[in-house]
Design an enzyme around this catalytic site. Structure first.
Site, PDB file in Angstrom:
ATOM      1  N   TYR A 112       0.839  -1.211   0.000  1.00 14.03           N
ATOM      2  CA  TYR A 112       0.000   0.000   0.000  1.00 14.03           C
ATOM      3  C   TYR A 112       0.863   1.247   0.000  1.00 14.03           C
ATOM      4  CZ  TYR A 112      -3.035   3.702   1.774  1.00 14.03           C
ATOM      5  OH  TYR A 112      -3.706   4.891   1.936  1.00 14.03           O
ATOM      6  N   GLU A 200      -4.146   7.234  -3.481  1.00 17.67           N
ATOM      7  CA  GLU A 200      -3.902   5.913  -2.899  1.00 17.67           C
ATOM      8  C   GLU A 200      -3.592   4.903  -3.985  1.00 17.67           C
ATOM      9  OE1 GLU A 200      -7.482   5.035  -0.588  1.00 17.67           O
ATOM     10  OE2 GLU A 200      -6.182   4.769   1.146  1.00 17.67           O
TER      11      GLU A 200
END
Ligand code: GDP
Ligand code: MN
Length: 400
Positions: A112, A200
């Site tokens: 991530y 993101e």
């Protein structure tokens, strides 16, 4: 402002951030053409991805990996047009009108990466976690140490040593380090260049042959910067937004739909917050947040009314105005006019204070229409909650 994954990936590509080969498709035919092209180009499979402005598509059945063209056709026809329900869409879901068809990646690890503005520090924060492919909010709640954060000094920008720190936290191999630093630098450049509020990459993957790829991308822009981001404005997809919110934005009304049954018309965001609180406190539930702004005129009040009343859930309207630049008599005239023009059927409760309040009250009285006026904010809130409850009782026939 939100955009689709395929649009965000286009921007990443322009800034040198590696993403899988792929193209958007609006129809089944287009989807098959793209799939064919990718397969002919050497892809061992394609991913069929629903394009909606919400995450959690994978779990909801909106992301499928196809190994053959037949499979791609099956998945594309299943997903295109489906009502995709994820934890971010609400129970009614969102209709899928476009697909992103991409070559599959041979995933080694799912990681991530994210950039957000930390308002408390007035700085951007770059985050990295080995717990990729999952909901990062859950990771943050259960295991906050699994997320490494670096805070960026705006005077010098994102530094290579910070990128290396994040790369080490991700457990990347030394051979991947240079590419990782370049990758993160690209993300930072995208964030700054587009006036983003959120970026993101989940998952950010390493492949079996040690490459780095952005497999998913969520990018949100700051609405207040759109005046200098003319090109980005065109990426807006109105089909993904609430129709009433789109309508309200045409009138420069600050409107957000909520799921209660008491409509609120308020001037000023602080008063809007206080109004929602006091409705809840009185046992009711707000149907929206609507700020008509400090300098609203009669026409603006009527526009606001027509937006509020288009929401089928609304059983009562609470008008809570403090007359400053917007004088109370102007507001009262607007309300009377709107109530007549729009043939308002639901009860209206007002709480009025400020400049020309007496004139305002008189206008309401003289109108011959049945407005209720509260003595205080709490009194008005209680009146509107009671009015909504009476109507709900009538419309559902729930007598016992
Ligand atoms: P989201 O669920 O809306 O966040 O959509 P994502 O784009 O993140 O996709 C969900 C999941 O699908 C990812 O976490 C991956 O596990 C999987 N996925 C997406 N693309 C590929 C791919 O090219 N190959 C494989 N094997 N899995 C993929
Ligand atoms: Mn994702």
């Amino acid at each position: 402002m939100k955009i689709h994954e395929y649009q965000a990936k286009e921007i990443l590509r322009e800034h040198g951030v590696p993403v899988p080969q792929g193209e958007v498709a609006n129809t089944l035919e287009e989807a098959l053409e793209v799939a064919k092209r990718l397969m002919l180009g050497g892809a061992t499979g394609v991913v069929v991805k629903a394009q909606i402005h919400a995450g959690g598509r994978g779990k909801g059945g909106g992301v499928k990996v196809a190994r053959t063209l037949d499979e791609a056709e099956t998945y594309a026809s299943q997903i295109l047009g489906m009502q995709l329900v994820t934890h971010q869409t609400g129970p009614s879901g969102q209709r899928v009108q476009r697909l992103l068809i991409e070559e599959t990646a041979a995933i080694d690890r799912e990681l991530y990466l994210g950039i957000v503005l930390d308002r408390a520090q007035s700085r951007l924060v770059f985050m990295a976690s080995q717990a990729g492919g999952m909901e990062i909010e859950e990771v943050a709640a259960k295991d906050p140490d699994a997320i490494r954060k670096v805070s960026i000094d705006p005077a010098v920008g994102f530094q290579p040593y910070q990128a290396r720190e994040l790369a080490f936290a991700l457990g990347l191999k030394p051979t991947q380090l240079a590419a990782a630093v370049k990758f993160m630098r690209g993300l930072y450049d995208v964030f700054v260049a587009t006036d983003a509020t959120l970026l993101e990459i989940n998952p950010f993957i390493t492949t079996k042959d040690d490459k780095l790829l952005a497999l998913d991308c969520k990018l949100t822009f700051d609405d207040n910067a759109m005046f200098r981001q003319k090109g980005l404005k065109e990426l807006r997809d109105l089909a993904e937004e609430d129709p009433l919110e789109v309508e309200a934005s045409k009138f420069a009304l600050n409107y957000i739909k909520l799921d209660g049954n008491i409509a609120c018309m308020v001037n000023g965001a602080g008063l809007a917050m206080a109004t929602m609180d006091i409705i809840q406190y009185a046992g009711g539930s707000p149907a929206n947040f609507l700020d008509v702004g400090g300098g609203a005129n009669q026409q603006q009040i009527e526009n606001a009314f027509s937006i509020l009343l288009s929401d089928k859930n609304v059983q009562a309207v609470f008008i809570n105005i403090f007359g400053g630049i917007l004088r109370v008599d102007t507001l009262a005239q607007g309300v009377v006019q709107a109530a007549k023009n729009l043939d308002v059927q639901v009860p209206i409760v007002l709480r009025l204070e400020g400049t020309n309040v007496e004139e305002g009250r008189q206008i309401l009285k003289d109108s011959g229409l049945a407005f209720e006026v509260g003595d205080t904010m709490l009194d008005a809130a209680q009146k509107v909650v009671a009015a909504a409850a009476r109507r709900t009782g009538i419309s559902t026939g729930a007598a016992h």
